[in-house]
Design a protein around this motif. Sequence first.
Motif, PDB file in Angstrom:
ATOM      1  N   SER A   1      42.356 -11.061  -7.654  1.00 44.15           N
ATOM      2  CA  SER A   1      40.914 -11.014  -7.483  1.00 44.15           C
ATOM      3  C   SER A   1      40.106 -10.798  -8.322  1.00 44.15           C
ATOM      4  CB  SER A   1      41.192 -10.581  -6.083  1.00 44.15           C
ATOM      5  OG  SER A   1      41.969 -11.844  -5.158  1.00 44.15           O
TER       6      SER A   1
ATOM      7  N   THR B   1      38.082 -17.103 -12.812  1.00 40.94           N
ATOM      8  CA  THR B   1      36.709 -17.600 -13.427  1.00 40.94           C
ATOM      9  C   THR B   1      36.106 -16.688 -14.593  1.00 40.94           C
ATOM     10  OG1 THR B   1      36.951 -16.190 -10.761  1.00 40.94           O
ATOM     11  CG2 THR B   1      34.370 -16.474 -12.157  1.00 40.94           C
TER      12      THR B   1
ATOM     13  N   VAL C   1      39.438 -21.251  -7.952  1.00 33.14           N
ATOM     14  CA  VAL C   1      39.169 -19.508  -7.412  1.00 33.14           C
ATOM     15  C   VAL C   1      38.249 -19.195  -5.798  1.00 33.14           C
ATOM     16  CG1 VAL C   1      36.566 -17.728  -8.201  1.00 33.14           C
ATOM     17  CG2 VAL C   1      37.581 -19.060  -9.909  1.00 33.14           C
TER      18      VAL C   1
ATOM     19  N   ASN D   1      35.739  -7.054 -15.260  1.00 32.08           N
ATOM     20  CA  ASN D   1      34.574  -7.497 -15.175  1.00 32.08           C
ATOM     21  C   ASN D   1      33.768  -7.197 -13.818  1.00 32.08           C
ATOM     22  OD1 ASN D   1      34.005 -10.619 -15.093  1.00 32.08           O
ATOM     23  ND2 ASN D   1      35.465 -10.963 -12.815  1.00 32.08           N
TER      24      ASN D   1
HETATM   25  N1  LIG Z   1      30.553 -11.120  -8.519  1.00 31.34           N
HETATM   26  C1  LIG Z   1      30.988 -10.954  -9.044  1.00 31.34           C
HETATM   27  N2  LIG Z   1      31.889 -11.932  -8.695  1.00 31.34           N
HETATM   28  C2  LIG Z   1      33.421 -12.705  -9.034  1.00 31.34           C
HETATM   29  C3  LIG Z   1      32.929 -12.584 -10.922  1.00 31.34           C
HETATM   30  N3  LIG Z   1      33.830 -12.631 -11.452  1.00 31.34           N
HETATM   31  C4  LIG Z   1      34.991 -13.230 -10.091  1.00 31.34           C
HETATM   32  N4  LIG Z   1      34.545 -13.091  -9.219  1.00 31.34           N
HETATM   33  C5  LIG Z   1      35.035 -13.357  -7.318  1.00 31.34           C
HETATM   34  O1  LIG Z   1      35.327 -12.753  -7.173  1.00 31.34           O
HETATM   35  C6  LIG Z   1      36.544 -13.155  -6.548  1.00 31.34           C
HETATM   36  C7  LIG Z   1      37.716 -13.562  -7.323  1.00 31.34           C
HETATM   37  O2  LIG Z   1      37.661 -14.943  -8.600  1.00 31.34           O
HETATM   38  P1  LIG Z   1      39.231 -15.695  -9.128  1.00 31.34           P
HETATM   39  O3  LIG Z   1      38.681 -15.508 -10.672  1.00 31.34           O
HETATM   40  O4  LIG Z   1      39.776 -16.249  -8.036  1.00 31.34           O
HETATM   41  O5  LIG Z   1      39.949 -14.122  -9.204  1.00 31.34           O
HETATM   42  P2  LIG Z   1      42.077 -14.105 -10.141  1.00 31.34           P
HETATM   43  O6  LIG Z   1      42.614 -13.912  -9.051  1.00 31.34           O
HETATM   44  O7  LIG Z   1      42.138 -13.104 -10.413  1.00 31.34           O
HETATM   45  O8  LIG Z   1      41.920 -15.397 -10.453  1.00 31.34           O
HETATM   46  C8  LIG Z   1      35.936 -15.028  -6.407  1.00 31.34           C
HETATM   47  O9  LIG Z   1      34.905 -14.642  -4.817  1.00 31.34           O
HETATM   48  C9  LIG Z   1      35.289 -14.808  -7.463  1.00 31.34           C
HETATM   49  O10 LIG Z   1      34.251 -15.616  -7.474  1.00 31.34           O
HETATM   50  C10 LIG Z   1      32.528 -11.238 -11.344  1.00 31.34           C
HETATM   51  O11 LIG Z   1      31.950 -11.604 -12.612  1.00 31.34           O
HETATM   52  N5  LIG Z   1      31.335 -10.361 -10.928  1.00 31.34           N
END
Ligand SMILES: Nc1nc2c(ncn2[C@@H]2O[C@H](COP(=O)(O)OP(=O)(O)O)[C@@H](O)[C@H]2O)c(=O)[nH]1
Length: 365
Positions: free
Chosen positions: A73, A78, A90, A246
Amino acid sequence: LGIAEKIREIEDEIHRTQVNKRTEHHLGLLKAKLAKLRQQLDEERGRRGGRGGLGFALKKGGDCTVAIVGLPSVGKSTILNRLTNAKSKVAPYAFTTLDVVPGMMVHKGARIQLLDLPGILAGAASGAGRGRKVLSVVRNADLVLLVVDVFQPGGASVLQRELHEVGIRLNRRPPDVTLTKSPQGRGGVTIACRLTRISESTVKGILDVYGAHNANILIREDVDAEEFIDALAGNRHYVPALVALNKVDLVSTEYLAQARKEIGEEFVPISAENGTGLEALKEAIYGRLGLIRIYLKPQGGETDFDEPLIVRSGSTIGTICERIRRGLAKEAKYALVSGTSVRFKEQRVGLDHVVADGDIVTVIR
Ligand SMILES: Nc1nc2c(ncn2[C@@H]2O[C@H](COP(=O)(O)OP(=O)(O)O)[C@@H](O)[C@H]2O)c(=O)[nH]1
Ligand SMILES: [Mg+2]
């Protein structure tokens, strides 16, 4: 006691032991034992067919590969979606991404394959299954992009520790220790520099524990116990890395300054959500990979500015010839180069000439 339990016992003892001059020798031996046991465990798993090889069947695409690594997460998927044509799922909960998802990022003409990996949790290295497979993808990458959540700045060191355990060394180069097989089967150690981080008796002790008796070992660098064991093991992977912090859209500048201290190394602040810093991140990935663009100009023709040849910095005319066509280096007589690596336009250079970013090259046969 099984190997896994023995490993855990030694790990516990290492964690309990204070690091100081008096315990240095003992710790060195424990680390050697640990390395030996981990290797045995690997071999055992390999025999049982539990080894994934590359893990995920992945086609290597593009000029090089970047593994996106981070706790669940933090925003890995993203980032992949923002930087490439891919559509990785995502979601605001952990373990959305269960398999590796590739995407292609094109930057300055370079085709860079990004791999979105399932989140690595602390402990993934010791676990079997998916965690180990993810790590094998990381080993084979040209660059590791460590993604850290702005609210968990300690994540970077958790990941680094996890990768360290499975033999991945980030932003380090192999220690200058060489092993050659002794023909008589009776090896020895030659220490060709001053050792300040390890004593000679610890060097000998580690050798006893590790059992590298039939090798001639030459130490030419002031290594510590861990680096020495790395050299003996010989199967470590040295991969460059880059940290992206991030979700900076969620914090203030003051908070960011504090996080900077906690991370303790260079990072690129980004927001995958609103796009802040993403151009800088692309540039940093490209730079860290050490890629340069070479424009080819056929003899008597026009320079192709649309599709540069992408090579690693430090490449020579010889490497470029081989990239154009295998065997061309043998046929080439010299090359004409314009650009920052030479003083004149269309300067005549040999095959060992090192090119620079943006050079225009004509190979003469
Ligand atoms: N506020 C904010 N939320 C983010 C950002 N990047 C990702 N998110 C949120 O964090 C959550 C997890 O993102 P995801 O890409 O699925 O994370 P992963 O598990 O690392 O692949 C999602 O709800 C995204 O919308 C960011 O730069 N800012
Ligand atoms: Mg994901």
